[in-house]
Design an enzyme around this catalytic site. Sequence first.
Site, mmCIF file in Angstrom:
data_model
loop_
_atom_site.group_PDB
_atom_site.id
_atom_site.type_symbol
_atom_site.label_atom_id
_atom_site.label_comp_id
_atom_site.label_asym_id
_atom_site.label_seq_id
_atom_site.Cartn_x
_atom_site.Cartn_y
_atom_site.Cartn_z
ATOM 1 N N PRO A 18 -1.151 6.927 5.923
ATOM 2 C CA PRO A 18 -1.880 6.600 7.155
ATOM 3 C C PRO A 18 -2.100 5.092 7.233
ATOM 4 O O PRO A 18 -2.775 4.516 6.386
ATOM 5 C CB PRO A 18 -3.204 7.354 6.990
ATOM 6 C CG PRO A 18 -3.384 7.481 5.506
ATOM 7 C CD PRO A 18 -2.008 7.552 4.910
ATOM 8 N N MET A 19 -1.504 4.438 8.229
ATOM 9 C CA MET A 19 -1.622 2.982 8.360
ATOM 10 C C MET A 19 -2.107 2.631 9.760
ATOM 11 O O MET A 19 -1.517 3.057 10.759
ATOM 12 C CB MET A 19 -0.273 2.309 8.083
ATOM 13 C CG MET A 19 0.207 2.452 6.648
ATOM 14 S SD MET A 19 1.844 1.722 6.387
ATOM 15 C CE MET A 19 2.902 3.000 7.089
ATOM 16 N N GLN A 72 -6.520 11.889 9.460
ATOM 17 C CA GLN A 72 -7.394 11.212 8.511
ATOM 18 C C GLN A 72 -8.602 10.602 9.216
ATOM 19 O O GLN A 72 -8.457 9.952 10.261
ATOM 20 C CB GLN A 72 -6.649 10.106 7.764
ATOM 21 C CG GLN A 72 -7.484 9.513 6.623
ATOM 22 C CD GLN A 72 -6.869 8.285 5.999
ATOM 23 O OE1 GLN A 72 -6.876 7.219 6.587
ATOM 24 N NE2 GLN A 72 -6.343 8.430 4.783
ATOM 25 N N CYS A 102 -9.621 2.567 2.232
ATOM 26 C CA CYS A 102 -9.355 1.384 3.049
ATOM 27 C C CYS A 102 -10.164 0.195 2.539
ATOM 28 O O CYS A 102 -11.384 0.279 2.415
ATOM 29 C CB CYS A 102 -9.689 1.637 4.509
ATOM 30 S SG CYS A 102 -9.422 0.189 5.558
ATOM 31 N N LYS A 141 -7.720 10.376 0.158
ATOM 32 C CA LYS A 141 -6.951 9.197 -0.237
ATOM 33 C C LYS A 141 -7.941 8.141 -0.710
ATOM 34 O O LYS A 141 -8.911 7.833 -0.008
ATOM 35 C CB LYS A 141 -6.117 8.645 0.916
ATOM 36 C CG LYS A 141 -5.225 7.472 0.491
ATOM 37 C CD LYS A 141 -4.274 7.058 1.612
ATOM 38 C CE LYS A 141 -3.260 6.037 1.092
ATOM 39 N NZ LYS A 141 -3.837 4.729 0.800
ATOM 40 N N ASN A 204 0.510 6.179 -4.743
ATOM 41 C CA ASN A 204 0.683 5.276 -3.610
ATOM 42 C C ASN A 204 0.576 3.839 -4.119
ATOM 43 O O ASN A 204 -0.167 3.559 -5.050
ATOM 44 C CB ASN A 204 -0.397 5.557 -2.556
ATOM 45 C CG ASN A 204 -0.338 4.628 -1.363
ATOM 46 O OD1 ASN A 204 -1.360 4.077 -0.958
ATOM 47 N ND2 ASN A 204 0.819 4.445 -0.786
ATOM 48 N N GLY A 205 1.355 2.958 -3.491
ATOM 49 C CA GLY A 205 1.321 1.548 -3.866
ATOM 50 C C GLY A 205 2.596 1.118 -4.561
ATOM 51 O O GLY A 205 2.941 1.637 -5.623
ATOM 52 N N ASP A 206 3.317 0.207 -3.940
ATOM 53 C CA ASP A 206 4.542 -0.376 -4.509
ATOM 54 C C ASP A 206 5.690 0.610 -4.659
ATOM 55 O O ASP A 206 6.587 0.400 -5.478
ATOM 56 C CB ASP A 206 4.260 -1.041 -5.863
ATOM 57 C CG ASP A 206 3.342 -2.251 -5.751
ATOM 58 O OD1 ASP A 206 3.010 -2.635 -4.616
ATOM 59 O OD2 ASP A 206 2.953 -2.805 -6.788
ATOM 60 N N ARG A 229 4.001 0.545 3.263
ATOM 61 C CA ARG A 229 4.609 -0.669 3.805
ATOM 62 C C ARG A 229 6.130 -0.667 3.774
ATOM 63 O O ARG A 229 6.770 -1.262 4.640
ATOM 64 C CB ARG A 229 4.058 -1.887 3.044
ATOM 65 C CG ARG A 229 2.612 -2.210 3.405
ATOM 66 C CD ARG A 229 2.070 -3.369 2.594
ATOM 67 N NE ARG A 229 1.858 -3.011 1.189
ATOM 68 C CZ ARG A 229 1.511 -3.882 0.254
ATOM 69 N NH1 ARG A 229 1.358 -5.166 0.566
ATOM 70 N NH2 ARG A 229 1.312 -3.491 -0.999
#
Length: 330
Positions: A18-19, A72, A102, A141, A204-206, A229
Amino acid sequence: MVKIGAVELPDFPLLLAPMEDVSDPPFRTLCKEQGADLMYTEFISSEGLIRDAAKSVIKLDIYEKERPIGIQIFGAEMDSMLQAIDIVTATGPDIIDINFGCPVKKVVCKNAGAGILRDIPLMVKLTEAMVKRTHLPVTVKTRLGWDHNSIRIVEVAERLQDVGIQAISIHGRTRVQMYKGHADWKPIAEVKNNPRMHIPVFGNGDVDTPEAAVRMRDAYGLDGAMIGRASIGYPWFFREVKHFIATGEHLPPPDMATRVEAARRHLQMAIDWKGEKLGVLETRRHYSNYFKGIPNFKPYRSKMVTSDEASEVFAAMDEALEAFADYAFA
């Protein structure tokens, strides 16, 4: 197979993160077509929902072709969060996700998002109340902790599971890190390896290469990867990861015609959904990635990100296609 309540996902599913101002219906459509297994909406303010704020309410828009999909929400006030979960439940998603991760200041200063990592008892209390409020599976999350000295994610994940969440996605950074440095997946693996944990644990992340996704699965033993991303302006990332997992080989990158077609569809869907003004504005952030790496592309990109007229943006895309039709992407 990975299960979240009654939602069945394939082995090692790929989740679209979710962004804010990114994970809207047009972008989700493209990611779904390219292999995203589960998607979440942009995060929605509980306060905005109960005030019927237009910016929050429009984010509830979900479509059958997107399923399974989670909505979310974020907030830190019990009454607002419970009212919000009633509204979201009535919308009919497959999953409700709570944002406890967030890191942006305007969210954290209200003790919401990652701000609640400074008050774990409140985090658990809110989650328990929300799980009891809806028949839908609730997921969370979050991040590793507020800062390096307060990482308690193994305990936190266990407590959240004990009050009824049915999956957890963990970003491998603290709030203080924001998006800097490297994500640390080791504490996420510790959550997964906790013998008391029985719900899916997603990392999540990278996750920015197919190799990273495989490493998250094989070296860290996680149940799936949440991708953020790396997918912005590049929905093909999901397809590329799945192909690499299945074959150990890389797919060739999409050619210029494919990129222009996706960018045009993205913009048109955004206009159809939000109108020309917002559609043009909110699609701009994707163009750098759609056309990343092309030398001497700046004049075309400048037209795409500065024009307020859809016709001019479409024209710039057509000009770029003509100029770079034979460009070989690495």
